[in-house]
Design a protein around this motif. Structure first.
Motif, short mmCIF file in Angstrom:
data_model
loop_
_atom_site.label_atom_id
_atom_site.label_comp_id
_atom_site.label_asym_id
_atom_site.label_seq_id
_atom_site.Cartn_x
_atom_site.Cartn_y
_atom_site.Cartn_z
N ASP A 130 0.83 -1.21 0.00
CA ASP A 130 0.00 0.00 0.00
C ASP A 130 0.86 1.26 0.00
OD1 ASP A 130 -2.37 -1.39 -0.12
OD2 ASP A 130 -2.79 -1.23 2.04
N ARG A 131 1.98 1.22 0.70
CA ARG A 131 2.89 2.37 0.70
C ARG A 131 3.46 2.57 -0.71
NH1 ARG A 131 6.80 1.64 4.96
NH2 ARG A 131 5.16 2.43 6.31
N ASP A 132 3.80 1.47 -1.37
CA ASP A 132 4.30 1.56 -2.74
C ASP A 132 3.24 2.16 -3.67
OD1 ASP A 132 6.69 0.46 -1.92
OD2 ASP A 132 6.20 -1.57 -2.65
N LEU A 133 1.98 1.75 -3.48
CA LEU A 133 0.89 2.29 -4.30
C LEU A 133 0.71 3.78 -4.03
CD1 LEU A 133 -1.42 1.99 -6.29
CD2 LEU A 133 -2.86 1.19 -4.39
N LEU A 134 0.74 4.18 -2.76
CA LEU A 134 0.65 5.61 -2.44
C LEU A 134 1.79 6.39 -3.09
CD1 LEU A 134 -0.37 5.73 1.33
CD2 LEU A 134 -1.56 6.82 -0.57
N ARG A 135 2.99 5.88 -2.95
CA ARG A 135 4.16 6.56 -3.54
C ARG A 135 3.98 6.70 -5.05
NH1 ARG A 135 7.97 3.44 -1.65
NH2 ARG A 135 8.38 4.73 0.17
N HIS A 136 3.54 5.62 -5.69
CA HIS A 136 3.33 5.65 -7.14
C HIS A 136 2.29 6.70 -7.51
CE1 HIS A 136 2.93 4.27 -11.25
NE2 HIS A 136 1.61 4.26 -11.07
N GLN A 137 1.17 6.72 -6.78
CA GLN A 137 0.10 7.68 -7.09
C GLN A 137 0.55 9.12 -6.86
OE1 GLN A 137 -2.78 7.25 -8.60
NE2 GLN A 137 -2.19 5.11 -8.84
N LEU A 138 1.33 9.34 -5.83
CA LEU A 138 1.81 10.70 -5.55
C LEU A 138 2.77 11.19 -6.63
CD1 LEU A 138 2.33 10.43 -1.71
CD2 LEU A 138 0.50 11.64 -2.91
N ASN A 139 3.47 10.27 -7.24
CA ASN A 139 4.43 10.64 -8.28
C ASN A 139 3.85 10.59 -9.70
OD1 ASN A 139 6.58 11.10 -6.50
ND2 ASN A 139 7.01 8.92 -6.40
N ASN A 140 2.62 10.09 -9.83
CA ASN A 140 2.05 9.88 -11.16
C ASN A 140 0.59 10.31 -11.25
OD1 ASN A 140 4.29 8.35 -12.63
ND2 ASN A 140 4.09 7.22 -10.72
N GLY A 141 0.33 11.57 -11.02
CA GLY A 141 -0.99 12.10 -11.26
C GLY A 141 -1.88 12.30 -10.05
N ARG A 142 -1.55 11.69 -8.93
CA ARG A 142 -2.31 11.90 -7.69
C ARG A 142 -3.80 11.66 -7.88
NH1 ARG A 142 0.08 15.26 -3.54
NH2 ARG A 142 2.30 15.19 -3.86
N LYS A 143 -4.18 10.52 -8.38
CA LYS A 143 -5.59 10.20 -8.62
C LYS A 143 -6.28 9.87 -7.30
CE LYS A 143 -4.96 8.82 -13.31
NZ LYS A 143 -4.40 7.77 -14.11
N MET A 144 -7.25 10.73 -6.95
CA MET A 144 -7.94 10.58 -5.66
C MET A 144 -8.67 9.26 -5.55
SD MET A 144 -7.12 12.83 -3.60
CE MET A 144 -8.28 12.35 -2.35
N GLU A 145 -9.14 8.71 -6.65
CA GLU A 145 -9.86 7.44 -6.57
C GLU A 145 -8.95 6.30 -6.10
OE1 GLU A 145 -8.87 7.89 -11.03
OE2 GLU A 145 -9.60 9.20 -9.44
N HIS A 146 -7.62 6.50 -6.18
CA HIS A 146 -6.68 5.51 -5.68
C HIS A 146 -6.12 5.89 -4.31
CE1 HIS A 146 -6.71 3.42 -9.48
NE2 HIS A 146 -6.45 4.55 -10.11
N ILE A 147 -5.98 7.17 -4.08
CA ILE A 147 -5.36 7.64 -2.83
C ILE A 147 -6.34 7.68 -1.67
CG2 ILE A 147 -4.22 9.60 -1.72
CD1 ILE A 147 -2.98 10.26 -4.46
N LEU A 148 -7.53 8.20 -1.89
CA LEU A 148 -8.49 8.37 -0.80
C LEU A 148 -8.86 7.06 -0.11
CD1 LEU A 148 -10.01 10.45 0.84
CD2 LEU A 148 -11.87 10.33 -0.82
#
Length: 98
Positions: free
Chosen positions: A28-46
């Motif tokens: 999950d931390r890897d997914l958060l890191r990926h999302q923060l570096n690649n578009g910050r899609k709220m549907e994945h981060i929230l």
């Protein structure tokens, strides 16, 4: 009053996000890191912020700061009406975003 995720969209590292990142497991931390570096899609981060209690953690922190402020104001404000107004304001600030 702001749309959910607007701070993240602007590149801000919010308290709920920091808490979720700190508490997240490896994948999950890897997914958060990926999302923060690649578009910050709220549907994945929230969902991850919610999964790791980031919103509740931030709410508890805000409530604690408001409580501390009310206690400090009660010691310096001699007029009871001012304290009541301040207490209402501190509650409003916490509740307006949840």
């Amino acid at each position: 009053g702001k749309p959910v995720g607007s701070d993240l969209d602007q590149g801000k590292q919010t308290l709920p996000l920091v808490h979720a990142f700190r508490e997240a497991t490896g994948p999950d931390r890897d997914l958060l890191r990926h999302q923060l570096n690649n578009g910050r899609k709220m549907e994945h981060i929230l969902p991850l912020i919610r999964k790791y209690g980031g919103l509740e953690y931030a709410r508890q922190k805000a409530e604690g700061y408001a409580r501390d402020a009310r206690n400090a104001a009660a010691q310096i404000a001699p007029i009871e009406a001012d304290i009541a107004d301040f207490n209402q304001l501190s509650e409003f600030v916490i509740r307006r975003s949840y």
